[in-house]
Design a protein around this motif. Sequence first.
Motif, PDB file in Angstrom:
ATOM      1  N   ARG A  17       0.834  -1.188   0.000  1.00 30.18           N
ATOM      2  CA  ARG A  17       0.000   0.000   0.000  1.00 30.18           C
ATOM      3  C   ARG A  17       0.875   1.247   0.000  1.00 30.18           C
ATOM      4  O   ARG A  17       1.982   1.235   0.547  1.00 30.18           O
ATOM      5  CB  ARG A  17      -0.938   0.007   1.213  1.00 30.18           C
ATOM      6  N   VAL A  18       0.356   2.321  -0.593  1.00 32.11           N
ATOM      7  CA  VAL A  18       1.118   3.565  -0.653  1.00 32.11           C
ATOM      8  C   VAL A  18       1.447   4.062   0.748  1.00 32.11           C
ATOM      9  O   VAL A  18       2.577   4.509   1.016  1.00 32.11           O
ATOM     10  CB  VAL A  18       0.340   4.647  -1.429  1.00 32.11           C
ATOM     11  N   SER A  51      25.123   3.583  -3.405  1.00 28.74           N
ATOM     12  CA  SER A  51      24.770   2.495  -2.494  1.00 28.74           C
ATOM     13  C   SER A  51      23.558   2.891  -1.670  1.00 28.74           C
ATOM     14  O   SER A  51      23.203   4.074  -1.581  1.00 28.74           O
ATOM     15  CB  SER A  51      25.953   2.166  -1.567  1.00 28.74           C
ATOM     16  N   ALA A  52      22.921   1.908  -1.091  1.00 30.48           N
ATOM     17  CA  ALA A  52      21.770   2.134  -0.226  1.00 30.48           C
ATOM     18  C   ALA A  52      21.744   1.058   0.849  1.00 30.48           C
ATOM     19  O   ALA A  52      22.193  -0.067   0.616  1.00 30.48           O
ATOM     20  CB  ALA A  52      20.475   2.097  -1.036  1.00 30.48           C
ATOM     21  N   GLU A  53      21.237   1.420   2.008  1.00 35.20           N
ATOM     22  CA  GLU A  53      21.108   0.428   3.074  1.00 35.20           C
ATOM     23  C   GLU A  53      19.872  -0.436   2.879  1.00 35.20           C
ATOM     24  O   GLU A  53      19.820  -1.575   3.348  1.00 35.20           O
ATOM     25  CB  GLU A  53      21.035   1.134   4.436  1.00 35.20           C
ATOM     26  N   ALA A  54      18.874   0.119   2.177  1.00 34.46           N
ATOM     27  CA  ALA A  54      17.625  -0.622   1.993  1.00 34.46           C
ATOM     28  C   ALA A  54      16.961  -0.231   0.681  1.00 34.46           C
ATOM     29  O   ALA A  54      17.051   0.931   0.245  1.00 34.46           O
ATOM     30  CB  ALA A  54      16.680  -0.349   3.156  1.00 34.46           C
ATOM     31  N   LEU A  55      16.307  -1.182   0.039  1.00 38.71           N
ATOM     32  CA  LEU A  55      15.500  -0.933  -1.148  1.00 38.71           C
ATOM     33  C   LEU A  55      14.030  -0.985  -0.756  1.00 38.71           C
ATOM     34  O   LEU A  55      13.606  -1.890  -0.030  1.00 38.71           O
ATOM     35  CB  LEU A  55      15.778  -1.976  -2.226  1.00 38.71           C
ATOM     36  N   ILE A  56      13.262  -0.024  -1.259  1.00 39.10           N
ATOM     37  CA  ILE A  56      11.817  -0.012  -1.048  1.00 39.10           C
ATOM     38  C   ILE A  56      11.178  -0.302  -2.394  1.00 39.10           C
ATOM     39  O   ILE A  56      11.079   0.561  -3.263  1.00 39.10           O
ATOM     40  CB  ILE A  56      11.346   1.347  -0.499  1.00 39.10           C
ATOM     41  N   ASP A  57      10.788  -1.553  -2.586  1.00 37.10           N
ATOM     42  CA  ASP A  57      10.251  -2.023  -3.863  1.00 37.10           C
ATOM     43  C   ASP A  57       8.769  -1.652  -3.940  1.00 37.10           C
ATOM     44  O   ASP A  57       7.942  -2.188  -3.200  1.00 37.10           O
ATOM     45  CB  ASP A  57      10.446  -3.531  -3.971  1.00 37.10           C
ATOM     46  N   LEU A  58       8.427  -0.754  -4.855  1.00 37.37           N
ATOM     47  CA  LEU A  58       7.051  -0.270  -4.976  1.00 37.37           C
ATOM     48  C   LEU A  58       6.211  -1.104  -5.937  1.00 37.37           C
ATOM     49  O   LEU A  58       5.012  -0.840  -6.093  1.00 37.37           O
ATOM     50  CB  LEU A  58       7.062   1.188  -5.462  1.00 37.37           C
ATOM     51  N   SER A  59       6.793  -2.092  -6.556  1.00 36.42           N
ATOM     52  CA  SER A  59       6.124  -2.798  -7.653  1.00 36.42           C
ATOM     53  C   SER A  59       4.862  -3.544  -7.240  1.00 36.42           C
ATOM     54  O   SER A  59       4.035  -3.888  -8.090  1.00 36.42           O
ATOM     55  CB  SER A  59       7.097  -3.779  -8.326  1.00 36.42           C
ATOM     56  N   GLY A  60       4.689  -3.799  -5.949  1.00 36.15           N
ATOM     57  CA  GLY A  60       3.496  -4.511  -5.494  1.00 36.15           C
ATOM     58  C   GLY A  60       2.324  -3.612  -5.175  1.00 36.15           C
ATOM     59  O   GLY A  60       1.263  -4.094  -4.749  1.00 36.15           O
ATOM     60  N   SER A  63      -2.272   0.346  -6.723  1.00 36.94           N
ATOM     61  CA  SER A  63      -2.902   1.664  -6.875  1.00 36.94           C
ATOM     62  C   SER A  63      -2.005   2.654  -7.609  1.00 36.94           C
ATOM     63  O   SER A  63      -2.476   3.706  -8.049  1.00 36.94           O
ATOM     64  CB  SER A  63      -3.286   2.225  -5.505  1.00 36.94           C
ATOM     65  N   LEU A  64      -0.717   2.330  -7.749  1.00 41.12           N
ATOM     66  CA  LEU A  64       0.204   3.201  -8.473  1.00 41.12           C
ATOM     67  C   LEU A  64       0.296   2.839  -9.955  1.00 41.12           C
ATOM     68  O   LEU A  64       1.115   3.397 -10.687  1.00 41.12           O
ATOM     69  CB  LEU A  64       1.605   3.142  -7.850  1.00 41.12           C
ATOM     70  N   ARG A  65      -0.556   1.914 -10.399  1.00 43.26           N
ATOM     71  CA  ARG A  65      -0.559   1.501 -11.798  1.00 43.26           C
ATOM     72  C   ARG A  65      -1.835   1.977 -12.481  1.00 43.26           C
ATOM     73  O   ARG A  65      -2.847   2.227 -11.838  1.00 43.26           O
ATOM     74  CB  ARG A  65      -0.482  -0.027 -11.916  1.00 43.26           C
ATOM     75  N   GLY A  66      -1.787   2.083 -13.781  1.00 45.88           N
ATOM     76  CA  GLY A  66      -2.998   2.320 -14.553  1.00 45.88           C
ATOM     77  C   GLY A  66      -3.151   3.727 -15.087  1.00 45.88           C
ATOM     78  O   GLY A  66      -2.503   4.676 -14.631  1.00 45.88           O
ATOM     79  N   ILE A  67      -4.026   3.839 -16.076  1.00 46.52           N
ATOM     80  CA  ILE A  67      -4.317   5.093 -16.763  1.00 46.52           C
ATOM     81  C   ILE A  67      -5.803   5.365 -16.589  1.00 46.52           C
ATOM     82  O   ILE A  67      -6.644   4.554 -16.989  1.00 46.52           O
ATOM     83  CB  ILE A  67      -3.939   4.999 -18.251  1.00 46.52           C
ATOM     84  N   ARG A  68      -6.127   6.495 -15.971  1.00 47.08           N
ATOM     85  CA  ARG A  68      -7.510   6.796 -15.621  1.00 47.08           C
ATOM     86  C   ARG A  68      -7.938   8.113 -16.256  1.00 47.08           C
ATOM     87  O   ARG A  68      -7.205   9.103 -16.207  1.00 47.08           O
ATOM     88  CB  ARG A  68      -7.653   6.888 -14.097  1.00 47.08           C
ATOM     89  N   GLU A  69      -9.130   8.123 -16.822  1.00 45.99           N
ATOM     90  CA  GLU A  69      -9.690   9.353 -17.346  1.00 45.99           C
ATOM     91  C   GLU A  69     -10.254  10.172 -16.191  1.00 45.99           C
ATOM     92  O   GLU A  69     -10.893   9.633 -15.286  1.00 45.99           O
ATOM     93  CB  GLU A  69     -10.784   9.042 -18.361  1.00 45.99           C
ATOM     94  N   THR A  70     -10.004  11.469 -16.194  1.00 49.97           N
ATOM     95  CA  THR A  70     -10.498  12.357 -15.150  1.00 49.97           C
ATOM     96  C   THR A  70     -11.372  13.442 -15.777  1.00 49.97           C
ATOM     97  O   THR A  70     -11.517  13.516 -16.995  1.00 49.97           O
ATOM     98  CB  THR A  70      -9.333  13.020 -14.394  1.00 49.97           C
ATOM     99  N   ALA A  71     -11.944  14.288 -14.926  1.00 44.39           N
ATOM    100  CA  ALA A  71     -12.807  15.359 -15.427  1.00 44.39           C
ATOM    101  C   ALA A  71     -12.028  16.347 -16.280  1.00 44.39           C
ATOM    102  O   ALA A  71     -12.607  17.017 -17.148  1.00 44.39           O
ATOM    103  CB  ALA A  71     -13.466  16.075 -14.252  1.00 44.39           C
ATOM    104  N   ASP A  72     -10.731  16.441 -16.070  1.00 43.12           N
ATOM    105  CA  ASP A  72      -9.920  17.420 -16.791  1.00 43.12           C
ATOM    106  C   ASP A  72      -8.706  16.785 -17.464  1.00 43.12           C
ATOM    107  O   ASP A  72      -7.623  17.337 -17.479  1.00 43.12           O
ATOM    108  CB  ASP A  72      -9.456  18.537 -15.842  1.00 43.12           C
ATOM    109  N   GLY A  73      -8.858  15.569 -17.982  1.00 41.61           N
ATOM    110  CA  GLY A  73      -7.748  14.933 -18.680  1.00 41.61           C
ATOM    111  C   GLY A  73      -7.571  13.490 -18.270  1.00 41.61           C
ATOM    112  O   GLY A  73      -8.533  12.726 -18.179  1.00 41.61           O
ATOM    113  N   ILE A  74      -6.325  13.112 -18.005  1.00 47.66           N
ATOM    114  CA  ILE A  74      -6.026  11.745 -17.587  1.00 47.66           C
ATOM    115  C   ILE A  74      -5.018  11.762 -16.446  1.00 47.66           C
ATOM    116  O   ILE A  74      -4.281  12.729 -16.266  1.00 47.66           O
ATOM    117  CB  ILE A  74      -5.468  10.880 -18.742  1.00 47.66           C
TER     118      ILE A  74
END
Length: 329
Positions: A17-18, A51-60, A63-74
């Motif tokens: 989750r975000v 380098s980094a001490e930790a990776l935060i993998d957002l791929s799961g 809600s951060l995926r997809g293309i949505r039409e909105t009232a004023d565009g996308i």
Amino acid sequence: MPSYDVMPNMELYQPARVEEALDIADRLAERGWLVGGGQDTYGWLKDRAKSAEALIDLSGIESLRGIRETADGIEIGALTTLTEIANNPLIQERYALLSDAAGVVASPQIRNIGTIGGNLSQDVRCWYYRRGLSCYRAGGNLCYADTPEGMNREHSLFETSRCVAASPSDTAPAVVALDATMVIRNVDGERTVSAEDYFVGPAVDIENTTVLRPGEILTAVRIPSTWANATFYFEKVADRNVWDFSLVNIAAAFQISGGTIQNSRIVAGAVQATPRRLTRVENAVRGQARTAATGESVAALAAEGARVLAHNGYKVPLLQNLVKRSLSA
């Protein structure tokens, strides 16, 4: 002695989750590294240039995926892949400039994994910086590329304050031309930044190429209806047709009425550390027909103020010719 045949040891977080990702990013701050598709990240880590001490993998985080039409565009989720953007019927129909740009990034394999957020936010390209030398951008006191002996064929023409590395993104000029808005979140809430202001040059911040700060996540790109169904032009010039970075690219959007250009946004990539808005060209073509003659008359404006390095002078006529082509297509 460390082995350079394997990745360095790091913690791995895989939030679903975000809100969870934001909590982790806030807690880790500069010790954490956000990963989307990972196409740029893993090169940095494998080469030991960063380098980094930790990776935060957002791929799961769906809600951060997809293309949505909105009232004023996308609205495009930051984890939407470049292939999805290139093939999306809504983008192809209304905002073909972005689908054209996404469709020429790297190779099909990379586009299948690489995300719009990652392509927009990737670091600059430079042989010296990427190989871990202590240049200005890496905390040192020298720009190795900006010397008579430097390898600077792919480097910047403009805004070369201490660093002459160029932006590698093909989609960045397109979102600037489309007057997009970037949606950024942290644990305290959400803020929006225009695409043009999202990118920062070395005179503003020598260590970062975007306004993102530790604890923040780019969650979406919003494109307004203002430029829907405009007349678009995108072209990328690279040494190879696939799996290569732009030497120069151009993204242009024209609003045409009665045969004349009423408004335009023309943006060049790979000529400085950020997408370069060609405002003098835009102003000059307003009220003109979109013809080869108009392109010829304004092409020189595109390169005004350029500072040529030892080996990148060819970028000046290349940039001028791309402006001509965008106006005569």
